[in-house]
Design an enzyme around this catalytic site. Structure first.
Site, PDB file in Angstrom:
ATOM      1  N   ARG A   1      43.330  -0.736  13.637  1.00 46.03           N
ATOM      2  CA  ARG A   1      42.603  -1.343  14.744  1.00 46.03           C
ATOM      3  C   ARG A   1      43.381  -1.189  16.049  1.00 46.03           C
ATOM      4  O   ARG A   1      44.585  -0.964  16.044  1.00 46.03           O
ATOM      5  CB  ARG A   1      42.338  -2.828  14.473  1.00 46.03           C
TER       6      ARG A   1
ATOM      7  N   LYS B   1      47.684  -7.346  15.414  1.00 45.19           N
ATOM      8  CA  LYS B   1      48.493  -8.042  14.411  1.00 45.19           C
ATOM      9  C   LYS B   1      49.768  -8.596  15.028  1.00 45.19           C
ATOM     10  O   LYS B   1      50.160  -8.246  16.139  1.00 45.19           O
ATOM     11  CB  LYS B   1      48.849  -7.098  13.259  1.00 45.19           C
TER      12      LYS B   1
ATOM     13  N   TYR C   1      46.745 -11.909  16.949  1.00 45.41           N
ATOM     14  CA  TYR C   1      46.783 -12.747  15.758  1.00 45.41           C
ATOM     15  C   TYR C   1      48.251 -12.956  15.381  1.00 45.41           C
ATOM     16  O   TYR C   1      49.015 -11.991  15.296  1.00 45.41           O
ATOM     17  CB  TYR C   1      46.053 -12.083  14.588  1.00 45.41           C
TER      18      TYR C   1
ATOM     19  N   GLU D   1      43.772 -16.849  16.397  1.00 46.40           N
ATOM     20  CA  GLU D   1      43.194 -17.648  15.305  1.00 46.40           C
ATOM     21  C   GLU D   1      43.278 -19.152  15.523  1.00 46.40           C
ATOM     22  O   GLU D   1      42.691 -19.907  14.741  1.00 46.40           O
ATOM     23  CB  GLU D   1      43.845 -17.277  13.965  1.00 46.40           C
TER      24      GLU D   1
ATOM     25  N   ASP E   1      46.609 -14.446   4.737  1.00 46.66           N
ATOM     26  CA  ASP E   1      47.264 -14.457   6.053  1.00 46.66           C
ATOM     27  C   ASP E   1      47.912 -15.804   6.340  1.00 46.66           C
ATOM     28  O   ASP E   1      48.876 -15.886   7.108  1.00 46.66           O
ATOM     29  CB  ASP E   1      46.248 -14.151   7.154  1.00 46.66           C
TER      30      ASP E   1
END
Length: 388
Positions: free
Chosen positions: A37, A97, A116, A140, A290
């Site tokens: 991504r 990430k 994130y 998040e 996660d």
């Protein structure tokens, strides 16, 4: 040609502030294993540049998601082939990430990191970010009206994907029990149990239901169960407790862990002893990995080596599931992050938080302090309220 698409068309537009100061926004290539991504679409870069900001993008950052360097050049971004240079130049780093160990060393005080983070499951990263002095905003944990809008698209993808991969690993040649989730005429369908009726849970249930599986969702919120009952006509809802789980597990073919406590470690709902009740060759997909996972035997895996077996049960615990569908995930992510990126770029952190107070809940570390209660509680560390 630059296609603006829907990266920001449904968002409230900001007027350029009177005391406007351009910000330099950096988009590094993701270096976590099997992560394809990218944090910013070319169309989003174009919008930021049009508003007077500078965008520097690492070469090949978007290639894995199907966005070549030429698209970013056409959008007006500057390409750099030095990963560290992106970190050095950027006032705000936009990632997908969490920073990897080598990247943590490149962060600096006063810099904004927007990505994130999932810090509740990683004390080492938490301490590293605190030591760096960076202001770390986690997608998040930004909460709006009891929703997590920047996490929801990835939860939707992970939920839908959980049934695809679960069904795949149920195949006998993949080590599974040989059960087809949808069954066939004269043969009962496979049984799917979903722990949690939130965004990922309802998407897992929808996909399983679409395949024709026998679906049960366990939830503790009665209002949510009423909603699920109305929305998913053939799925069953059941109050989540250990007794009900013990009754269900011997017959389950696919168990999906979709439990989330915002910012905190996921609760361990399935112990090793409970797992032993499942049939050999059955599958668990722990979407909550996660945040530490909701199954005692879970441990993070990668797309290269996605599964392992414990107590005869196949575990799929990939920590970046949406990365498998990088193009869809990149588009979905930018759709929800762009308005916040624009807000931070246009106004700076302090005024952006005044304009959109939900950003405060996203600040996990700042000025060397831990500024999110759930993360602090997960690690038994001191909490300090963010001061902007």
């Amino acid at each position: 040609m630059i296609s603006i698409g829907n990266a920001c068309e449904n968002n409230e537009r900001l007027e350029t502030p009177a005391q406007f100061q351009a910000m330099l926004i950096g988009v590094p290539k993701e270096i976590k294993g099997q992560e394809h991504r990218v944090a910013l679409l070319p169309s989003a870069a174009y919008q930021l540049i049009k508003r007077g900001h500078q965008v520097v993008v690492e070469k090949n950052a978007g290639a894995g998601a199907g966005y070549p360097d030429a698209d970013y050049v056409q959008a007006g971004a500057t390409l750099l082939d030095d990963h560290a240079a992106i970190f050095a130049k950027a006032e705000m780093l936009v990632k997908v990430k969490e920073p990897q160990p080598g990247e943590v060393l490149l962060l600096r005080p006063g810099q904004i990191l927007f990505t994130y983070l999932h810090l509740a499951a990683d004390r080492t990263l938490t301490e590293g970010l605190m030591k760096s002095g960076v202001t770390g905003l986690a997608y998040e944990t930004i909460e709006v009206n009891r929703r997590l809008p920047l996490l929801e698209p990835m939860s939707e993808i992970a939920g839908r994907m959980s049934i695809l991969v679960g069904g795949f690993f149920l195949a006998k040649h993949n080590g599974g029990s040989g059960v087809l989730l949808g069954g066939v005429p004269g043969v009962l369908p496979g049984k799917v149990v979903v722990l949690g009726g939130g965004t990922s849970g309802i998407n897992a249930a929808r996909m399983a239901q679409g395949l024709g599986a026998d679906v049960t969702i366990l939830e503790v919120d009665l209002e949510r169960m009423r909603f699920l009952d109305i929305t998913l006509h053939t799925a069953h809802t059941l109050y989540s407790n250990e007794a009900h789980l013990l009754e269900l597990l011997p017959a389950v073919d696919l168990l999906v862990g979709a439990v989330l406590v915002p910012g905190a470690r996921a609760p361990k709902l399935i112990t090793r002893e409970m797992l032993r009740r499942m049939r050999p060759g059955s599958v668990v997909v722990d979407i909550a990995i996660d945040q530490g996972g909701c199954i005692e035997t879970s441990r993070p895996t990668s797309h290269d080596h996605p599964t392992f077996v414990e107590e005869g049960v196949i575990h799929y615990c990939v920590a970046n599931m949406p990365g498998a569908f990088a193009r869809t995930a990149t588009q979905a992510l930018t759709n929800v992050t762009y308005r916040y990126i624009e807000l931070l770029a246009d106004l700076g952190l302090t005024e952006a938080c005044q304009r959109q107070p939900a950003l405060l809940s996203g600040i996990n570390v700042m000025n060397g302090k831990l500024t999110h209660k759930a993360v602090a509680e997960a690690h038994g560390m001191a909490y300090s309220a963010p001061v902007v």
